[in-house]
Design a protein around this motif. Structure first.
Motif, PDB file in Angstrom:
ATOM      1  N   THR A  32       0.825  -1.223   0.000  1.00  0.00           N
ATOM      2  CA  THR A  32       0.000   0.000   0.000  1.00  0.00           C
ATOM      3  C   THR A  32       0.857   1.271   0.000  1.00  0.00           C
ATOM      4  O   THR A  32       0.409   2.319  -0.465  1.00  0.00           O
ATOM      5  CB  THR A  32      -0.984   0.048   1.188  1.00  0.00           C
ATOM      6  N   GLY A  33       2.094   1.169   0.501  1.00  0.00           N
ATOM      7  CA  GLY A  33       2.992   2.317   0.467  1.00  0.00           C
ATOM      8  C   GLY A  33       3.220   2.774  -0.965  1.00  0.00           C
ATOM      9  O   GLY A  33       3.339   3.975  -1.246  1.00  0.00           O
ATOM     10  N   TYR A  51       0.534   5.317  -2.045  1.00  0.00           N
ATOM     11  CA  TYR A  51       0.756   6.685  -1.566  1.00  0.00           C
ATOM     12  C   TYR A  51       1.946   7.311  -2.289  1.00  0.00           C
ATOM     13  O   TYR A  51       1.960   8.508  -2.586  1.00  0.00           O
ATOM     14  CB  TYR A  51       0.963   6.684  -0.050  1.00  0.00           C
ATOM     15  N   ARG A  52       2.952   6.485  -2.588  1.00  0.00           N
ATOM     16  CA  ARG A  52       4.122   6.970  -3.327  1.00  0.00           C
ATOM     17  C   ARG A  52       3.730   7.388  -4.748  1.00  0.00           C
ATOM     18  O   ARG A  52       4.216   8.392  -5.261  1.00  0.00           O
ATOM     19  CB  ARG A  52       5.191   5.886  -3.380  1.00  0.00           C
ATOM     20  N   ARG A  63      10.463   5.361  -5.805  1.00  0.00           N
ATOM     21  CA  ARG A  63      11.431   5.158  -4.709  1.00  0.00           C
ATOM     22  C   ARG A  63      12.432   6.304  -4.628  1.00  0.00           C
ATOM     23  O   ARG A  63      13.449   6.191  -3.953  1.00  0.00           O
ATOM     24  CB  ARG A  63      12.198   3.840  -4.924  1.00  0.00           C
ATOM     25  N   VAL A  83       6.191  12.059   0.722  1.00  0.00           N
ATOM     26  CA  VAL A  83       5.073  11.113   0.796  1.00  0.00           C
ATOM     27  C   VAL A  83       4.280  11.212   2.104  1.00  0.00           C
ATOM     28  O   VAL A  83       3.055  11.056   2.102  1.00  0.00           O
ATOM     29  CB  VAL A  83       5.555   9.654   0.525  1.00  0.00           C
ATOM     30  N   SER A  84       4.935  11.499   3.221  1.00  0.00           N
ATOM     31  CA  SER A  84       4.200  11.548   4.488  1.00  0.00           C
ATOM     32  C   SER A  84       3.218  12.715   4.538  1.00  0.00           C
ATOM     33  O   SER A  84       2.179  12.633   5.191  1.00  0.00           O
ATOM     34  CB  SER A  84       5.160  11.616   5.679  1.00  0.00           C
ATOM     35  N   SER A  90       0.263  11.661   2.314  1.00  0.00           N
ATOM     36  CA  SER A  90      -0.573  10.608   2.897  1.00  0.00           C
ATOM     37  C   SER A  90      -1.279  11.058   4.180  1.00  0.00           C
ATOM     38  O   SER A  90      -2.050  10.289   4.757  1.00  0.00           O
ATOM     39  CB  SER A  90       0.215   9.317   3.111  1.00  0.00           C
ATOM     40  N   ARG A 102      -6.367   9.401   1.656  1.00  0.00           N
ATOM     41  CA  ARG A 102      -6.511   8.160   2.419  1.00  0.00           C
ATOM     42  C   ARG A 102      -7.836   7.453   2.124  1.00  0.00           C
ATOM     43  O   ARG A 102      -7.893   6.230   2.036  1.00  0.00           O
ATOM     44  CB  ARG A 102      -6.393   8.428   3.921  1.00  0.00           C
ATOM     45  N   GLY A 138       1.555  -1.985   5.187  1.00  0.00           N
ATOM     46  CA  GLY A 138       1.365  -0.538   5.230  1.00  0.00           C
ATOM     47  C   GLY A 138       1.543   0.014   6.626  1.00  0.00           C
ATOM     48  O   GLY A 138       2.449  -0.405   7.368  1.00  0.00           O
ATOM     49  N   ARG A 139       0.698   0.986   6.990  1.00  0.00           N
ATOM     50  CA  ARG A 139       0.773   1.622   8.306  1.00  0.00           C
ATOM     51  C   ARG A 139      -0.533   1.467   9.083  1.00  0.00           C
ATOM     52  O   ARG A 139      -0.538   1.458  10.306  1.00  0.00           O
ATOM     53  CB  ARG A 139       1.052   3.129   8.153  1.00  0.00           C
ATOM     54  N   ASP A 140      -1.644   1.383   8.333  1.00  0.00           N
ATOM     55  CA  ASP A 140      -2.976   1.428   8.953  1.00  0.00           C
ATOM     56  C   ASP A 140      -3.844   0.259   8.504  1.00  0.00           C
ATOM     57  O   ASP A 140      -5.064   0.343   8.570  1.00  0.00           O
ATOM     58  CB  ASP A 140      -3.680   2.740   8.571  1.00  0.00           C
ATOM     59  N   ILE A 141      -3.222  -0.809   8.030  1.00  0.00           N
ATOM     60  CA  ILE A 141      -4.011  -1.905   7.474  1.00  0.00           C
ATOM     61  C   ILE A 141      -4.796  -2.628   8.579  1.00  0.00           C
ATOM     62  O   ILE A 141      -6.011  -2.812   8.471  1.00  0.00           O
ATOM     63  CB  ILE A 141      -3.124  -2.901   6.684  1.00  0.00           C
ATOM     64  N   ARG A 180      10.109  10.605   8.944  1.00  0.00           N
ATOM     65  CA  ARG A 180       8.939  10.070   8.254  1.00  0.00           C
ATOM     66  C   ARG A 180       8.042   9.312   9.252  1.00  0.00           C
ATOM     67  O   ARG A 180       6.821   9.463   9.239  1.00  0.00           O
ATOM     68  CB  ARG A 180       9.404   9.135   7.123  1.00  0.00           C
ATOM     69  N   ASP A 212       4.177  10.027  10.291  1.00  0.00           N
ATOM     70  CA  ASP A 212       3.178   8.966  10.123  1.00  0.00           C
ATOM     71  C   ASP A 212       2.471   8.649  11.442  1.00  0.00           C
ATOM     72  O   ASP A 212       1.283   8.330  11.463  1.00  0.00           O
ATOM     73  CB  ASP A 212       3.834   7.697   9.557  1.00  0.00           C
ATOM     74  N   ARG A 263       0.042  11.968  12.559  1.00  0.00           N
ATOM     75  CA  ARG A 263      -1.045  12.523  11.743  1.00  0.00           C
ATOM     76  C   ARG A 263      -2.401  12.195  12.383  1.00  0.00           C
ATOM     77  O   ARG A 263      -2.519  11.232  13.159  1.00  0.00           O
ATOM     78  CB  ARG A 263      -0.962  11.994  10.304  1.00  0.00           C
TER      79      ARG A 263
HETATM   80  O1  C5P Z   1       5.794   1.498   3.065  1.00  0.00           O
HETATM   81  P1  C5P Z   1       6.451   2.703   2.453  1.00  0.00           P
HETATM   82  O2  C5P Z   1       7.679   3.136   3.220  1.00  0.00           O
HETATM   83  O3  C5P Z   1       6.707   2.575   1.000  1.00  0.00           O
HETATM   84  O4  C5P Z   1       5.366   3.875   2.626  1.00  0.00           O
HETATM   85  C1  C5P Z   1       5.624   5.188   2.191  1.00  0.00           C
HETATM   86  C2  C5P Z   1       4.747   6.167   2.942  1.00  0.00           C
HETATM   87  O5  C5P Z   1       3.382   5.987   2.561  1.00  0.00           O
HETATM   88  C3  C5P Z   1       4.753   6.060   4.453  1.00  0.00           C
HETATM   89  O6  C5P Z   1       5.834   6.757   5.053  1.00  0.00           O
HETATM   90  C4  C5P Z   1       3.402   6.673   4.829  1.00  0.00           C
HETATM   91  O7  C5P Z   1       3.482   8.083   4.859  1.00  0.00           O
HETATM   92  C5  C5P Z   1       2.523   6.277   3.654  1.00  0.00           C
HETATM   93  N1  C5P Z   1       1.684   5.118   3.938  1.00  0.00           N
HETATM   94  C6  C5P Z   1       0.518   5.313   4.644  1.00  0.00           C
HETATM   95  N2  C5P Z   1      -0.339   4.279   4.859  1.00  0.00           N
HETATM   96  C7  C5P Z   1      -0.069   3.050   4.407  1.00  0.00           C
HETATM   97  C8  C5P Z   1       1.136   2.811   3.700  1.00  0.00           C
HETATM   98  C9  C5P Z   1       2.002   3.868   3.494  1.00  0.00           C
HETATM   99  O8  C5P Z   1       0.244   6.441   5.079  1.00  0.00           O
HETATM  100  N3  C5P Z   1      -0.947   2.055   4.609  1.00  0.00           N
END
Ligand code: C5P
Length: 221
Positions: free
Chosen positions: A34-35, A38-39, A90, A98-99, A102, A108, A128-131, A178, A182, A185
């Motif tokens: 999922t990152g 957002y990227r 990347r 990206v932060s 997102s 979102r 991801g971060r919030d899955i 970062r 994250d 937020r």
């Molecule tokens: O996982 P990755 O480092 O590629 O994620 C990049 C950015 O995407 C994270 O630093 C975060 O800001 C955002 N992200 C998010 N929610 C997710 C996955 C990624 O906010 N589920």
């Protein structure tokens, strides 16, 4: 046995994507990064000269963007309007912005909507971060993967090929910043779900962690 959904969350550089890809391949599940979504939004916003702080503009962009993730042989393809942007997302520029992108609510909402659709048929490993907390709160197995800040920076350093000009200290600071954004937020911040299994990958092999998830976690799920 019926397929389940597996959520793998955690801070940057903890090894989520590598572990998630291996778990998916062992189980013949689909891996969703999922990152990368957002990227991709960040990358296109920057292409179009938008500021990551332009909430209305970037939010609108995210709502209308034709974004498709395709699991491929040599990694996941990220298609925007049919064009693969996987290599471009990347970049240092994307990492730095990206932060902020997102943290935008409309971004979102759209991403979570696409992610839930991908997980509908089950048999998905999503990182991801919030899955585990927001996107798939009913995921049958939730992992929160961490590692020490130094080890996370070291992994990024090796990934980039000797840091690609950045020092280890710089990378550690970038990652810490970062993660801070994250975690702090307002919408769907990075946090361990109460029912997630905490795994610290510091000093452990990928194989060892994949085993713990597939053999240990799955049995309990
Ligand atoms: O996982 P990755 O480092 O590629 O994620 C990049 C950015 O995407 C994270 O630093 C975060 O800001 C955002 N992200 C998010 N929610 C997710 C996955 C990624 O906010 N589920």
């Amino acid at each position: 046995t019926h397929p389940i959904n597996i959520a793998i969350d955690g801070p940057a550089g903890a090894g989520k994507s590598t572990v998630a890809r291996h778990v998916a391949s062992r189980l013949h599940y689909i891996y969703v990064d999922t990152g990368a979504m957002y990227r991709a939004v960040t990358c296109i916003a920057l292409d179009r000269g938008m500021s990551p702080d332009d909430e209305a503009g970037v939010g609108q962009l995210a709502q209308t963007l034709d974004l498709v993730l395709l699991p491929g042989e040599d990694g996941q393809k990220v298609l925007v309007d049919g064009i693969d942007v996987a290599a471009r997302i990347r970049s240092h520029e994307v990492n730095r912005n990206v932060s902020r992108v997102s943290a935008i609510g409309a971004v979102r909402t759209r991403m979570a909507d696409l992610q839930r659709r991908m997980a509908q048929a089950k048999g998905v490993v999503m990182d991801g971060r919030d899955i585990g907390t927001h996107v798939l709160p009913d995921a049958e197995l939730k992992i929160f993967l961490t590692a020490s800040p130094r080890e996370r920076a070291l992994r990024r350093y090796r990934e980039l090929g000797d840091g690609a000009g950045a020092t280890l200290d710089q990378l550690e600071r970038d990652i810490a910043e970062r993660d801070r954004m994250d975690r702090e937020r307002d919408i769907a911040p990075l946090i361990q779900a109460p029912d997630a299994r905490l795994i610290d990958s510091t000093g452990r092999s990928i194989e060892d962690i994949v085993d713990e998830i597939v053999d240990g976690g799955l049995a309990a799920a």
